[in-house]
Design an enzyme around this catalytic site. Structure first.
Site, PDB file in Angstrom:
ATOM      1  N   ARG A 266     -74.802 -14.355 -52.562  1.00  0.00           N
ATOM      2  CA  ARG A 266     -75.870 -14.237 -51.403  1.00  0.00           C
ATOM      3  C   ARG A 266     -75.504 -12.929 -50.582  1.00  0.00           C
ATOM      4  O   ARG A 266     -75.568 -12.845 -49.129  1.00  0.00           O
ATOM      5  CB  ARG A 266     -76.127 -15.466 -50.393  1.00  0.00           C
ATOM      6  CG  ARG A 266     -76.192 -16.365 -51.033  1.00  0.00           C
ATOM      7  CD  ARG A 266     -76.750 -17.819 -50.700  1.00  0.00           C
ATOM      8  NE  ARG A 266     -78.129 -17.590 -50.625  1.00  0.00           N
ATOM      9  CZ  ARG A 266     -79.520 -18.439 -49.524  1.00  0.00           C
ATOM     10  NH1 ARG A 266     -78.346 -19.824 -48.893  1.00  0.00           N
ATOM     11  NH2 ARG A 266     -80.421 -18.345 -49.749  1.00  0.00           N
TER      12      ARG A 266
ATOM     13  N   ASP B  45     -85.345 -23.589 -55.523  1.00  0.00           N
ATOM     14  CA  ASP B  45     -84.875 -24.454 -54.269  1.00  0.00           C
ATOM     15  C   ASP B  45     -85.620 -25.971 -54.995  1.00  0.00           C
ATOM     16  O   ASP B  45     -84.833 -27.251 -54.676  1.00  0.00           O
ATOM     17  CB  ASP B  45     -85.635 -24.534 -53.038  1.00  0.00           C
ATOM     18  CG  ASP B  45     -84.921 -23.468 -51.754  1.00  0.00           C
ATOM     19  OD1 ASP B  45     -84.199 -22.551 -52.596  1.00  0.00           O
ATOM     20  OD2 ASP B  45     -85.908 -22.994 -51.166  1.00  0.00           O
TER      21      ASP B  45
ATOM     22  N   LYS C 267     -90.011 -25.396 -43.664  1.00  0.00           N
ATOM     23  CA  LYS C 267     -88.762 -24.789 -43.488  1.00  0.00           C
ATOM     24  C   LYS C 267     -88.395 -22.861 -43.543  1.00  0.00           C
ATOM     25  O   LYS C 267     -88.334 -22.167 -42.453  1.00  0.00           O
ATOM     26  CB  LYS C 267     -87.496 -25.700 -43.462  1.00  0.00           C
ATOM     27  CG  LYS C 267     -86.352 -24.376 -43.439  1.00  0.00           C
ATOM     28  CD  LYS C 267     -84.719 -24.730 -43.766  1.00  0.00           C
ATOM     29  CE  LYS C 267     -84.543 -24.528 -45.576  1.00  0.00           C
ATOM     30  NZ  LYS C 267     -84.077 -23.536 -45.324  1.00  0.00           N
ATOM     31  N   ASN C 268     -88.625 -22.189 -44.736  1.00  0.00           N
ATOM     32  CA  ASN C 268     -88.752 -21.051 -44.906  1.00  0.00           C
ATOM     33  C   ASN C 268     -89.572 -20.241 -44.475  1.00  0.00           C
ATOM     34  O   ASN C 268     -89.777 -19.467 -44.644  1.00  0.00           O
ATOM     35  CB  ASN C 268     -88.311 -20.960 -46.434  1.00  0.00           C
ATOM     36  CG  ASN C 268     -87.039 -21.853 -47.115  1.00  0.00           C
ATOM     37  OD1 ASN C 268     -86.342 -21.872 -46.688  1.00  0.00           O
ATOM     38  ND2 ASN C 268     -87.307 -21.626 -48.392  1.00  0.00           N
TER      39      ASN C 268
ATOM     40  N   CYS D 140     -72.685 -18.282 -48.060  1.00  0.00           N
ATOM     41  CA  CYS D 140     -73.194 -19.770 -49.168  1.00  0.00           C
ATOM     42  C   CYS D 140     -72.732 -20.509 -50.252  1.00  0.00           C
ATOM     43  O   CYS D 140     -71.885 -20.133 -50.749  1.00  0.00           O
ATOM     44  CB  CYS D 140     -74.210 -19.462 -48.814  1.00  0.00           C
ATOM     45  SG  CYS D 140     -75.396 -20.724 -48.336  1.00  0.00           S
TER      46      CYS D 140
ATOM     47  N   ARG E  17     -80.832 -29.881 -42.418  1.00  0.00           N
ATOM     48  CA  ARG E  17     -80.915 -28.372 -42.107  1.00  0.00           C
ATOM     49  C   ARG E  17     -83.012 -28.304 -43.027  1.00  0.00           C
ATOM     50  O   ARG E  17     -83.381 -26.712 -42.378  1.00  0.00           O
ATOM     51  CB  ARG E  17     -80.264 -27.607 -42.898  1.00  0.00           C
ATOM     52  CG  ARG E  17     -78.317 -27.453 -42.835  1.00  0.00           C
ATOM     53  CD  ARG E  17     -77.994 -26.424 -43.575  1.00  0.00           C
ATOM     54  NE  ARG E  17     -78.836 -25.444 -44.089  1.00  0.00           N
ATOM     55  CZ  ARG E  17     -79.223 -25.216 -45.378  1.00  0.00           C
ATOM     56  NH1 ARG E  17     -77.993 -25.165 -46.125  1.00  0.00           N
ATOM     57  NH2 ARG E  17     -80.052 -24.002 -45.287  1.00  0.00           N
TER      58      ARG E  17
END
Ligand code: UD1
Length: 419
Positions: free
Chosen positions: A121, A306, A22-23, A116, A398
């Site tokens: 953030r 993460d 994803k990132n 977030c 997500r």
């Protein structure tokens, strides 16, 4: 409302191919804006965050087609430089479009991305870096009006923290620019290399120096290319955590073991059997885990923030007391109350979590509060006795491709249900 129902207590086992990152995918999709031609991007995971990036590309005027995990983007028809609030609020990483839209059009208009769930953030490093590159930014009632009157001009930038998003935004803004940009204390995450590889294959001149410096020699234009997104190291860390927590035996395929060194060493020190060769990792439980040591989140190559949440779920069942320190985000223990509801013994003091391992977790009704926190509840649910119901699973969607199918293929009893 959709939720997962997990009947836990089964050791997970089998083979699984790890999704594209994803990132890694999101900044590459933003980078396609810079290219006056067609980009073919393979290994793009099916995720709502990727859908949100595609919506932004389409809004800007790009043509985007998906065939299986390949996205073909034609940015030749870009005709806007603004991104509406509704699209910016969809996901935090929409901020990387600021650098690429500026790089392409010399202007950008957008609000700050959604506040977030894991901390404040702020985007101060993004904005100050872009200003150093010659961008004038005015905040009009929350809308950031950005303009580079003389184009993007290379500069020396030292980041006070190696922010992933700010490093990406600098690379995106300055890939097509006048002069050379040097970023010191840049992020070193593998996703930065993936973005540099993509841009270089389009004709950019970017060097990742390995000592935390990135040197970008601006070029006059970029051409189309074909690129494959790197494997998702956080999805991989989630499978590893689930294998360890359930005393299972999982073979991960299409993964880069070198990107997971810190996570794998934590589980191997705690007693799991780990073999990494080529693009595979096998993790096999050898009875109850010993307490986990060395989980202190840091910028890469340190332990990834993460992975902290799913790893905490495994720590809840370890023999002994594990200590987890979260150094990157200030509110990233929001999964702890859910785990406690399932029987975990966790005490939180500021950025430190002290986890006294228990022999059993029990199914409960819990709510995901963020993406990785949601996956932690699922990992706990797979190991727990009884039934766990996880609500707010849009957070999980997500970042995990077909979450329930992946884990069901490993023997988990998990279904998605809507009330
Ligand atoms: C990226 C990842 C996210 C990961 C994080 C850290 C994407 C899409 N997301 O997020 O999954 O958890 O890296 O590895 O790639 N900060 C500031 N000012 C700024 C920017 C950041 O103070 O302008 C702070 C943040 O609040 C945070 C820390 O720096 O405390 C790290 O943030 P950053 O590396 O920028 O994370 P993201 O790029 O948002």
């Amino acid at each position: 409302m959709e939720h997962f129902i997990i009947n836990g207590g089964k050791a997970l086992s089998g083979k699984i191919r790890v999704q594209g990152s994803k990132n890694g995918a999101l900044p590459v999709l933003a980078a396609a804006v810079l290219v006056k031609g067609q980009c073919i991007i393979h290994n793009c995971p099916y995720l709502t965050d990727v859908d949100a990036a595609v919506e932004i590309l389409k809004y800007l005027g790009c043509t985007v087609k998906r065939e299986s995990s390949t996205l073909t983007i034609d940015s030749g028809t870009i005709n806007r430089y603004d991104i509406p609030e509704v699209l910016m609020r969809e996901m935090r990483s929409s901020i990387v479009f600021m650098g690429s839209v500026l790089g392409r059009t010399g202007k950008a208009r957008m609000c700050a991305p959604g506040g977030c769930e894991i901390g404040l953030r702020p985007i101060d490093l993004h904005l100050s870096s872009l200003e150093t590159l010659g961008v004038c930014i005015t905040n009009r009632m929350g809308v950031l009006e950005c303009e580079a009157p003389n184009g993007i001009i290379g500069a020396e930038i030292t980041l006070s923290f190696p922010s992933v998003g700010a490093t990406e935004n600098i690379m995106l803004a300055s890939a097509v620019s006048k002069g050379t940009t040097t970023v010191t204390n840049a992020a070193r995450e593998p996703e930065i290399d993936c973005l540099a590889d993509f841009l270089n294959s389009c004709g950019a001149d970017i060097h990742i120096c390995g000592d935390g410096r990135v040197v970008i020699n601006g070029v006059s234009s970029l051409h189309g290319t074909e690129h494959t997104v790197l494997p998702d190291r956080i999805a991989a860390a989630t499978f590893v955590s689930a294998a360890a927590a359930t005393n299972g035996d999982i073979l991960l395929q299409s993964v880069r073991p070198e990107h997971l060194k810190t996570v794998l060493s934590v589980f191997s020190d705690a007693g799991s059997e780990i073999e990494a060769y080529g693009d595979t990792i096998r993790i096999k439980g050898r009875g109850r885990l010993r307490m986990l040591r060395g989980v202190r989140t840091m910028p890469y190559p340190g332990f990834p923030t993460d992975a902290q949440a799913p790893v905490m779920a495994a720590a809840c069942l370890a023999d002994g007391t594990s200590i987890i320190v979260e150094n990157i985000f200030e509110s990233r223990f929001k999964h702890a109350p859910g785990l406690i509801k399932m029987g975990a013994k966790i005490k939180i003091e500021d950025r430190v979590a002290v986890i006294d391992g228990v022999e059993r977790l029990y199914g409960a009704r819990v709510e995901a509060t963020d993406l990785r926190g949601g996956s932690a509840l699922a990992v706990a649910g797979f190991a727990a006795q009884g039934t766990t119901r996880i609500y707010n699973i849009h957070h999980i969607d997500r970042g995990y491709e077909k979450f329930e199918n992946s884990f069901a293929s490993l023997g988990a009893d998990i279904i998605r249900k809507s009330d």
